[in-house]
Design a protein around this motif. Structure first.
Motif, PDB file in Angstrom:
ATOM      1  N   SER A 183      -3.829   3.200  -7.396  1.00 55.33           N
ATOM      2  CA  SER A 183      -4.290   2.048  -6.614  1.00 55.33           C
ATOM      3  C   SER A 183      -5.123   2.472  -5.416  1.00 55.33           C
ATOM      4  O   SER A 183      -6.059   1.771  -5.016  1.00 55.33           O
ATOM      5  CB  SER A 183      -3.094   1.209  -6.148  1.00 55.33           C
ATOM      6  OG  SER A 183      -2.202   1.992  -5.380  1.00 55.33           O
TER       7      SER A 183
ATOM      8  N   SER B 190      -4.451  -4.211  -6.041  1.00 55.99           N
ATOM      9  CA  SER B 190      -3.155  -4.837  -5.775  1.00 55.99           C
ATOM     10  C   SER B 190      -2.322  -4.957  -7.039  1.00 55.99           C
ATOM     11  O   SER B 190      -1.098  -4.790  -7.007  1.00 55.99           O
ATOM     12  CB  SER B 190      -3.358  -6.214  -5.140  1.00 55.99           C
ATOM     13  OG  SER B 190      -4.116  -7.056  -5.991  1.00 55.99           O
TER      14      SER B 190
ATOM     15  N   CYS C 280       1.399  -3.329  -7.389  1.00 56.69           N
ATOM     16  CA  CYS C 280       2.568  -4.193  -7.593  1.00 56.69           C
ATOM     17  C   CYS C 280       3.149  -4.054  -8.993  1.00 56.69           C
ATOM     18  O   CYS C 280       4.382  -3.998  -9.163  1.00 56.69           O
ATOM     19  CB  CYS C 280       2.192  -5.647  -7.318  1.00 56.69           C
ATOM     20  SG  CYS C 280       1.744  -5.979  -5.599  1.00 56.69           S
TER      21      CYS C 280
ATOM     22  N   LEU D 230      -0.902 -11.538  -3.521  1.00 55.61           N
ATOM     23  CA  LEU D 230      -2.144 -10.839  -3.172  1.00 55.61           C
ATOM     24  C   LEU D 230      -3.358 -11.418  -3.893  1.00 55.61           C
ATOM     25  O   LEU D 230      -4.493 -11.206  -3.461  1.00 55.61           O
ATOM     26  CB  LEU D 230      -2.013  -9.348  -3.477  1.00 55.61           C
ATOM     27  CG  LEU D 230      -1.045  -8.588  -2.563  1.00 55.61           C
ATOM     28  CD1 LEU D 230      -0.848  -7.156  -3.052  1.00 55.61           C
ATOM     29  CD2 LEU D 230      -1.552  -8.582  -1.127  1.00 55.61           C
TER      30      LEU D 230
ATOM     31  N   ARG E 131      -6.650 -11.578  -0.875  1.00 53.77           N
ATOM     32  CA  ARG E 131      -7.276 -10.326  -1.306  1.00 53.77           C
ATOM     33  C   ARG E 131      -7.635  -9.424  -0.135  1.00 53.77           C
ATOM     34  O   ARG E 131      -7.775  -8.216  -0.300  1.00 53.77           O
ATOM     35  CB  ARG E 131      -8.528 -10.629  -2.138  1.00 53.77           C
ATOM     36  CG  ARG E 131      -8.199 -11.297  -3.466  1.00 53.77           C
ATOM     37  CD  ARG E 131      -9.418 -11.411  -4.363  1.00 53.77           C
ATOM     38  NE  ARG E 131      -9.078 -12.031  -5.635  1.00 53.77           N
ATOM     39  CZ  ARG E 131      -9.950 -12.216  -6.619  1.00 53.77           C
ATOM     40  NH1 ARG E 131     -11.215 -11.839  -6.460  1.00 53.77           N
ATOM     41  NH2 ARG E 131      -9.573 -12.784  -7.746  1.00 53.77           N
TER      42      ARG E 131
ATOM     43  N   ALA F 241      -5.354  -6.451   0.343  1.00 57.32           N
ATOM     44  CA  ALA F 241      -5.157  -5.524  -0.778  1.00 57.32           C
ATOM     45  C   ALA F 241      -5.338  -4.062  -0.391  1.00 57.32           C
ATOM     46  O   ALA F 241      -4.802  -3.177  -1.060  1.00 57.32           O
ATOM     47  CB  ALA F 241      -6.117  -5.877  -1.915  1.00 57.32           C
TER      48      ALA F 241
ATOM     49  N   SER G 272      -2.113  -2.193  -0.121  1.00 58.31           N
ATOM     50  CA  SER G 272      -1.138  -2.310  -1.205  1.00 58.31           C
ATOM     51  C   SER G 272      -0.720  -0.969  -1.816  1.00 58.31           C
ATOM     52  O   SER G 272       0.415  -0.863  -2.298  1.00 58.31           O
ATOM     53  CB  SER G 272      -1.660  -3.257  -2.289  1.00 58.31           C
ATOM     54  OG  SER G 272      -2.882  -2.791  -2.826  1.00 58.31           O
TER      55      SER G 272
END
Length: 657
Positions: free
Chosen positions: A18, A28, A32, A98, A102, A105, A108
């Motif tokens: 990520s 994101s 997640c 998210l 955004r 993000a 994240s």
């Protein structure tokens, strides 16, 4: 251990993938979804037979007394269960959250990293690796807290958190260094095989642990970072911070207790006093808040206080050889660790849903939301009942266990222990009553009444990704309240690992009483459902009219006539004026026709105003002084180096390894 290692590996992989993904939406989702999959794989550990002696891994180094050791025992296993189950649900929630935010993000990737570091904290088996993963957890949390770093208030929140967490780390470094000097190694196995006897040194080490770990847990007066960090962080991260991260402080205290033998009564007494102060002051400051997330943050201080009281009564039980107090105190504390992780995470997820719907968490700007967000309102009400410790939900069960531990100790003790037990009973009862008032305020002002502006016109329930975790957590609040014996065997095995003197006879009494409570709750729910059904059948053929919310006799009520958060809490503020010390600013009215006037009233956190703010200013001045040395001569640098070497030499002679 294999599944936990796989989970950690997946989390670290998610962090890197990520971090190097440019697209915000994909970034994101990778973070997640990776957290969710890693948490699910880690939970497989609990479905296979476990031999804790085989769940240890050690990596030696060329540095004397230093090695990296990891393993799982019943205490680690319990906290692993809490971390993995909550992070799995919050990972799912984060995907939906998210998607609508955004701009959040970029941070994240640190979400899976903070989960991985927490798994590292609870599986570390030596002080050196513990401090390393503890620091990784702290720094990852800092980047998550300062996600919206353009905001100066959030910059300040990050600065406060960073100072507080590194102060805690400094205490923990001294804590482990002293233990290592006493035992010749940083390995926890050395600490537990030669537990420290009661002495002045042991008392100092115990207080170092309480200070270092307590600062992370958010006990009063070391909680000042929490009311700033939770509102600053994105909502799904606030759920992680208050739901899980602060529990690492509780884990640390409980792990430290395994390093000592025959604790004196004053150890447990000091925890009870700290717990009472945290519970009462936490809920009082929560009542004074107008921002929903800040209010929830102060309630974390309150609930950590309840957990600390449970630990204190358990320690007093060890000191007095009261096996029932040991079982009830530590079981209540551990059960409340689980319960608080569930309902506090749920409350912050509800706050995230409100934020997505209304773009505001100012309590006084919201109102009448139950009409547009009935499901969110119902879930929030379930979590509110649970955090207040009301039956038949899970918060009641853990507080009941702590109550019973306090009552049991008061009946079999005298003098100092009796006073402490009685004070603990009053403290929890008082905090619980104030908590009911506080969440009555939130539910009444935010969800009931009439809309205060046009925000409600564009409100709608959150997406399925956000709703599903909330529903699961709300269901858990109900199930653990009605059937608490589901998790009691896990909790009891953890208590017996820490203090093996807990006996099965007392366990039978506790389980029997919990089963009785389950029967009472089932009958209560069935009776309520029956009356609801009778009412439904009785009015099925009658026409029911709806009108505006009761207007107190006004012919044309306005939204501005409703209670606000401030007006609701005003009687409490007045009653506790001497303790809260509100500061009032008011323009004096003069003349026959006075002009406009202004009235302001603020309640400041005592610990922040009188302890941490002066400390932060001192640290800032010290940093400024060091920065000015860039313009100094070579001789000035040599003097600073010499002073540092002398300080390190003194430290080595005193507690050196």
């Amino acid at each position: 251990m294999l599944w936990i290692l796989i989970s950690i590996l997946l989390l670290i992989t998610s962090f890197f993938l990520s971090a190097f993904t440019a697209d915000k939406n994909k970034k994101s989702i990778v973070a997640c979804l990776g957290t969710t999959c890693a948490s699910a794989s880690g939970l497989l550990f609990f479905f296979i037979p476990t031999n804790y002696l085989q769940n240890e891994i050690m990596f030696s180094t060329n540095i004397p007394s230093i090695s990296f050791s990891f393993g799982i025992d019943p205490l680690s296993s319990f906290f692993l269960m809490v971390i993995l189950s909550i992070s799995l649900l919050i990972g799912i929630y984060g995907i939906g959250y998210l998607k609508h935010h955004r701009h959040l993000a970029w941070s994240s990737p640190f979400f899976p990293l903070v989960i991985a570091s927490m798994l590292g904290v609870v599986t570390s088996r030596d002080g050196f690796s513990f401090i390393i993963v503890w620091e990784i957890m702290s720094l990852a949390s800092f980047f998550l807290i300062t996600t919206e770093h353009e905001n100066k208030d959030i910059q300040r929140a990050g600065w406060i958190y960073l100072i507080a967490t590194h102060m805690a780390t400094a205490f923990l470094m001294v804590f482990f260094a002293v233990l290592a000097k006493q035992n010749g190694s940083f390995l926890f196995s050395f600490f537990t095989s030669n537990p420290m006897q009661t002495s002045l040194t042991a008392g100092i080490i115990f207080m170092l642990a309480v200070t270092g770990f307590g600062a992370k847990a958010g006990i009063f007066p070391l909680h000042a970072w929490l009311p700033h960090a939770d509102p600053a962080a994105p909502n799904y991260i606030s759920a992680i911070l208050s739901g899980i991260v602060i529990k690492m402080g509780i884990y640390g205290i409980m792990r430290a207790l395994t390093f000592f033998q025959a604790p004196p009564v004053w150890w447990g007494g000091s925890l009870i006093v700290i717990g009472i102060a945290s519970a009462i002051l936490g809920v009082l400051y929560a009542l004074m808040q107008h921002d929903l997330k800040k209010l929830l943050a102060y309630h974390s201080v309150e609930n950590i206080g309840i957990i600390i009281i449970g630990l204190g009564i358990g320690l007093i039980g060890v000191s007095l050889n009261n096996e029932l107090a040991i079982l009830l105190g530590f079981s209540g504390a551990l059960f409340h660790v689980l319960n608080h992780a569930i309902f506090k995470s749920l409350l912050f997820l509800c706050a995230g849903s409100l934020m997505s719907a209304t773009h505001s968490l100012s309590i006084d700007r919201l109102g009448g939301l139950i009409k547009k967000l009935p499901l969110t309102a119902t879930i929030f009400m379930i979590a509110s009942i649970s955090i207040c410790g009301l039956p038949p939900l899970n918060g009641f069960i853990s507080e009941w266990l702590v109550y019973m531990g306090l009552f049991g100790t008061s009946q079999s003790s005298s003098g100092y222990a009796l006073i402490l037990s009685f004070s603990g009973i009053l403290g929890i009862a008082f905090a619980g009553g104030l908590a009911v008032i506080c969440f009555t305020k939130v539910l009444g002002v935010v969800f009931l009444g009439e809309p205060r502006n046009d925000i409600i016109d564009r409100c709608k329930e959150p997406s399925r990704f956000m709703l599903c975790p909330m529903i699961i957590l709300a269901t858990s609040c109900i199930l653990l309240g009605i059937f608490p014996t589901i998790v009691m065997p896990k909790i009891v095995s953890t208590v017996e690992f820490i203090f093996p003197q807990t006996i099965s006879a007392d366990l039978g009494k506790v389980l029997f009483s919990l089963n009785q409570i389950s029967v009472i709750f089932i009958v209560l729910i069935a009776t309520t459902a029956m009356f609801w059904l009778i009412r439904k059948l009785a009015f099925r053929k009658k026409e029911l009219n709806e009108t505006v919310t009761w207007d107190c006799g006004y012919a044309h009520p306005k939204a501005s006539m409703q209670y606000t958060a401030c007006s609701f809490a005003e009687p409490i503020k007045t009653f506790f004026k001497g303790l809260l010390r509100p500061e009032v600013k008011m323009d004096t009215l003069s003349g026959v026709f006075p002009g406009k006037s202004n009235f302001e009233e603020h309640v400041y956190d005592y610990a922040e105003k009188n302890i941490f703010n002066p400390l932060f200013q001192g640290i800032g001045s010290a940093i400024k002084f060091i920065r000015m040395q860039k313009k100094s001569t070579v001789q000035s640098y040599l003097v600073l180096i010499f002073i540092t070497l002398i300080a390190l030499f003194i430290l080595e002679v005193w507690i050196g390894i």
